[in-house]
Design a protein around this motif. Sequence first.
Motif, mmCIF file in Angstrom:
data_model
loop_
_atom_site.group_PDB
_atom_site.id
_atom_site.type_symbol
_atom_site.label_atom_id
_atom_site.label_comp_id
_atom_site.label_asym_id
_atom_site.label_seq_id
_atom_site.Cartn_x
_atom_site.Cartn_y
_atom_site.Cartn_z
ATOM 1 N N SER A 7 -53.969 -8.583 17.695
ATOM 2 C CA SER A 7 -54.834 -7.460 17.986
ATOM 3 C C SER A 7 -56.076 -8.053 18.691
ATOM 4 O O SER A 7 -56.226 -9.279 18.706
ATOM 5 N N THR A 8 -56.154 -7.168 19.714
ATOM 6 C CA THR A 8 -57.438 -7.654 20.775
ATOM 7 C C THR A 8 -58.868 -7.722 20.087
ATOM 8 O O THR A 8 -59.641 -8.613 20.524
ATOM 9 N N ALA A 9 -59.063 -6.920 19.053
ATOM 10 C CA ALA A 9 -60.408 -7.111 18.338
ATOM 11 C C ALA A 9 -60.493 -8.277 17.422
ATOM 12 O O ALA A 9 -59.337 -8.676 16.960
ATOM 13 N N ALA A 10 -61.489 -8.701 17.259
ATOM 14 C CA ALA A 10 -61.682 -9.971 16.298
ATOM 15 C C ALA A 10 -61.460 -9.361 14.722
ATOM 16 O O ALA A 10 -62.171 -8.368 14.465
ATOM 17 N N LEU A 11 -60.617 -9.994 13.926
ATOM 18 C CA LEU A 11 -60.373 -9.839 12.758
ATOM 19 C C LEU A 11 -61.661 -10.148 11.779
ATOM 20 O O LEU A 11 -62.248 -11.234 12.016
ATOM 21 N N GLU A 12 -61.631 -9.606 10.650
ATOM 22 C CA GLU A 12 -62.483 -10.107 9.447
ATOM 23 C C GLU A 12 -61.962 -11.382 8.880
ATOM 24 O O GLU A 12 -60.738 -11.558 8.562
ATOM 25 N N PRO A 13 -62.900 -12.515 8.956
ATOM 26 C CA PRO A 13 -62.319 -13.863 8.589
ATOM 27 C C PRO A 13 -62.097 -13.975 7.127
ATOM 28 O O PRO A 13 -62.594 -13.091 6.305
ATOM 29 N N TRP A 14 -61.269 -14.744 6.692
ATOM 30 C CA TRP A 14 -60.777 -15.172 5.393
ATOM 31 C C TRP A 14 -61.747 -16.523 4.962
ATOM 32 O O TRP A 14 -61.588 -17.139 5.774
ATOM 33 N N SER A 15 -61.989 -16.512 3.601
ATOM 34 C CA SER A 15 -62.448 -17.789 3.067
ATOM 35 C C SER A 15 -61.224 -18.261 2.413
ATOM 36 O O SER A 15 -60.382 -17.656 2.110
ATOM 37 N N ILE A 16 -61.303 -19.724 2.056
ATOM 38 C CA ILE A 16 -60.176 -20.561 1.294
ATOM 39 C C ILE A 16 -60.067 -19.791 -0.029
ATOM 40 O O ILE A 16 -58.973 -19.618 -0.487
ATOM 41 N N GLU A 17 -61.493 -19.258 -0.642
ATOM 42 C CA GLU A 17 -61.343 -18.901 -1.882
ATOM 43 C C GLU A 17 -60.347 -17.441 -2.020
ATOM 44 O O GLU A 17 -59.688 -17.135 -2.941
ATOM 45 N N GLN A 18 -60.565 -16.553 -1.213
ATOM 46 C CA GLN A 18 -60.190 -15.499 -1.088
ATOM 47 C C GLN A 18 -58.712 -15.489 -0.785
ATOM 48 O O GLN A 18 -57.893 -14.824 -1.438
ATOM 49 N N LEU A 19 -58.283 -16.328 0.150
ATOM 50 C CA LEU A 19 -56.870 -16.832 0.537
ATOM 51 C C LEU A 19 -56.131 -17.133 -1.001
ATOM 52 O O LEU A 19 -54.938 -16.592 -1.208
ATOM 53 N N GLN A 20 -56.678 -18.188 -1.750
ATOM 54 C CA GLN A 20 -56.282 -18.563 -3.064
ATOM 55 C C GLN A 20 -56.357 -17.640 -3.994
ATOM 56 O O GLN A 20 -55.180 -17.218 -4.599
ATOM 57 N N GLN A 21 -57.175 -16.500 -4.040
ATOM 58 C CA GLN A 21 -57.356 -15.510 -4.891
ATOM 59 C C GLN A 21 -56.439 -14.570 -5.004
ATOM 60 O O GLN A 21 -55.770 -14.112 -5.764
ATOM 61 N N ALA A 22 -56.306 -13.932 -3.547
ATOM 62 C CA ALA A 22 -55.091 -13.088 -3.271
ATOM 63 C C ALA A 22 -53.745 -13.454 -3.798
ATOM 64 O O ALA A 22 -53.040 -12.852 -4.003
ATOM 65 N N THR A 23 -53.549 -14.603 -3.394
ATOM 66 C CA THR A 23 -51.952 -15.197 -3.245
ATOM 67 C C THR A 23 -51.665 -15.969 -4.888
ATOM 68 O O THR A 23 -50.793 -16.183 -4.962
ATOM 69 N N ILE A 37 -61.031 -18.832 7.838
ATOM 70 C CA ILE A 37 -59.804 -18.580 8.501
ATOM 71 C C ILE A 37 -59.741 -17.445 9.362
ATOM 72 O O ILE A 37 -60.349 -16.363 8.750
ATOM 73 N N LYS A 38 -59.319 -17.501 10.442
ATOM 74 C CA LYS A 38 -59.389 -16.456 11.625
ATOM 75 C C LYS A 38 -58.620 -15.421 11.377
ATOM 76 O O LYS A 38 -58.968 -14.128 11.403
ATOM 77 N N ARG A 39 -57.405 -15.549 11.176
ATOM 78 C CA ARG A 39 -56.376 -14.600 10.909
ATOM 79 C C ARG A 39 -54.898 -15.443 10.128
ATOM 80 O O ARG A 39 -54.866 -16.364 10.194
ATOM 81 N N ILE A 40 -54.458 -14.317 9.624
ATOM 82 C CA ILE A 40 -53.193 -15.039 9.017
ATOM 83 C C ILE A 40 -51.902 -14.440 9.953
ATOM 84 O O ILE A 40 -51.922 -13.329 10.120
ATOM 85 N N LEU A 41 -51.126 -15.134 10.270
ATOM 86 C CA LEU A 41 -50.007 -14.827 10.885
ATOM 87 C C LEU A 41 -48.582 -15.312 10.507
ATOM 88 O O LEU A 41 -48.406 -16.338 9.884
ATOM 89 N N THR A 42 -47.517 -14.400 10.960
ATOM 90 C CA THR A 42 -46.293 -14.990 10.733
ATOM 91 C C THR A 42 -45.472 -15.362 11.700
ATOM 92 O O THR A 42 -44.189 -15.886 11.686
ATOM 93 N N ASP A 43 -46.000 -15.355 13.107
ATOM 94 C CA ASP A 43 -45.343 -15.573 14.054
ATOM 95 C C ASP A 43 -45.716 -17.069 14.578
ATOM 96 O O ASP A 43 -46.948 -17.289 15.112
ATOM 97 N N SER A 44 -44.953 -18.068 14.551
ATOM 98 C CA SER A 44 -45.292 -19.471 14.790
ATOM 99 C C SER A 44 -45.762 -19.518 16.195
ATOM 100 O O SER A 44 -46.436 -20.468 16.626
ATOM 101 N N ARG A 45 -45.167 -18.744 17.379
ATOM 102 C CA ARG A 45 -45.564 -19.000 18.579
ATOM 103 C C ARG A 45 -46.898 -18.555 18.969
ATOM 104 O O ARG A 45 -47.626 -19.134 19.641
ATOM 105 N N ASP A 46 -47.728 -17.981 18.121
ATOM 106 C CA ASP A 46 -48.916 -17.407 18.314
ATOM 107 C C ASP A 46 -50.125 -18.575 17.696
ATOM 108 O O ASP A 46 -51.185 -18.245 17.663
ATOM 109 N N ALA A 47 -49.429 -19.215 16.679
ATOM 110 C CA ALA A 47 -50.558 -20.002 15.735
ATOM 111 C C ALA A 47 -51.337 -21.091 16.431
ATOM 112 O O ALA A 47 -50.767 -21.547 17.533
ATOM 113 N N GLU A 48 -52.440 -21.021 16.032
ATOM 114 C CA GLU A 48 -53.673 -21.996 16.775
ATOM 115 C C GLU A 48 -54.667 -22.283 15.935
ATOM 116 O O GLU A 48 -54.792 -22.009 14.545
#
Length: 467
Positions: A7-23, A37-48
């Motif tokens: 998405s063109t707009a900046a996404l809301e970042p995630w903390s490692i605690e949120q990532l762990q808490q959610a999953t 964490i800037k963003r979560i994605l499922t397309d390996s081509r875009d990962a950076e």
Amino acid sequence: MHTSTTSTAALEPWSIEQLQQATQGYWLNDRKPAGQIKRILTDSRDAEAGDAFLALKGERFDAHDFIAQVAAQGCEIAIVSRPVDADICQLVVEDTRLALGQLGAYRRQQNPQLKVIALTGSSGKTTTKEMLGSILSRLAPTLVTRGNLNNDLGVPVMLLELRPEHQYAVMELGASHQGEIDYTSKMVQPHVAGIINIGTAHLGEFGGRDGICRAKSEIYAHISETSITPAADDFAEVIRAAVRTEKSLSFGAGGEVYASDVVLEAQSSSFTLNTAQGSKTVQLPFAGEHNVENATAAAAFALAIGIGLDDIVAGLEQAVGAKGRLNFIPYKDYLFIDDTYNANPGSMRAAAEVLAQQQGIRVMVTGDIGELGSSAAIEHYKLGRDLVSVKGINFVVAVGEFAPAAQEGARSTQYGKKMQAFLNQEQALPFLIDLIETHHPQPMSFLFKGSRFTHMETLMAALMEKL
């Protein structure tokens, strides 16, 4: 499997605690990334760098195979359902598919300011969604389902794009199996939601329209405010019985929000929109009676979240169709109508009525309809019979495996000669060129439509190239 989350707009970042808490996952060897964490994605081509790559596993692919590649691209985090031999921080979860849903649901819960609409139906979902997007985005930042990100993977991918400035979200929910809409609507937590119609799309998976109705009705289990129902649908009573909220609003003939004084033009329509707030004339930039129905549905959803009638009318009048949804393309001396995005028996018949309104020699070019299961041959037979019987259509050119079944249906009527059947696009193209040469210099209108997998836009482009 590529599901883009860009998405063109900046996404809301995630903390490692949120990532762990959610999953509810754990960090492999307790190795955690530094920073947000800037963003979560499922397309390996875009990962950076700064991303978390979520490795999905499907029947024919396993994104765990791409983890070394995303690490090489600078991505420092992978969300996995089994540890992988790669130099990357790994959050191990029970099932990455469910983890994606948990992350989407978490992001939704973090945005309590949001007013959410969710809608489902056999046809018209995308157009109704675009109309709602047009109404709401005039008023405030609105997240609208992109493309066909409407299944158990696409819905959470869309929710991951939520940002604090979003005031509205319009989520399209699709179903290819029982339980899917229950899963996605629980994740989305809509204030207002409902079914637009019950048709014959995905007939194969559900074993009949009753099954489709049951699957779509799962949406009514997770609504916090108002349920929307179609008044004129064959299944209206069954749908009403599924409603659990105190408040409900019906649309269509016999409903609380309905159209009257409908005038259908070749490429647009006008009608009076009648609501409890009053009545107003709408100049709709969409052709076809089915789109008037979609507009009344959009109006009902918008009214239910408190949008005023004037804003609804302004939004409907400015709405733009999605690509491949009845797009009118004048080209040289001809009109091409691109309706190639997808097809089911109901939308195919609706498209024929739109073509019948156009000028000159009217040619409908149809591809196969998928997901009809064991009823595919009979459904194509009935379609062939009905399409050649539409007054004003001069030729129907059926292309694909079920074209012969459609032709048999056409031949069961007195209009059998209107239909030509071809097994593939290469065979159909010379016939279409010949049709143009035979009728030159008369004006001609062509409508191309088929299920997504038939790529009817390829045939349309090939014909335009020959002109």
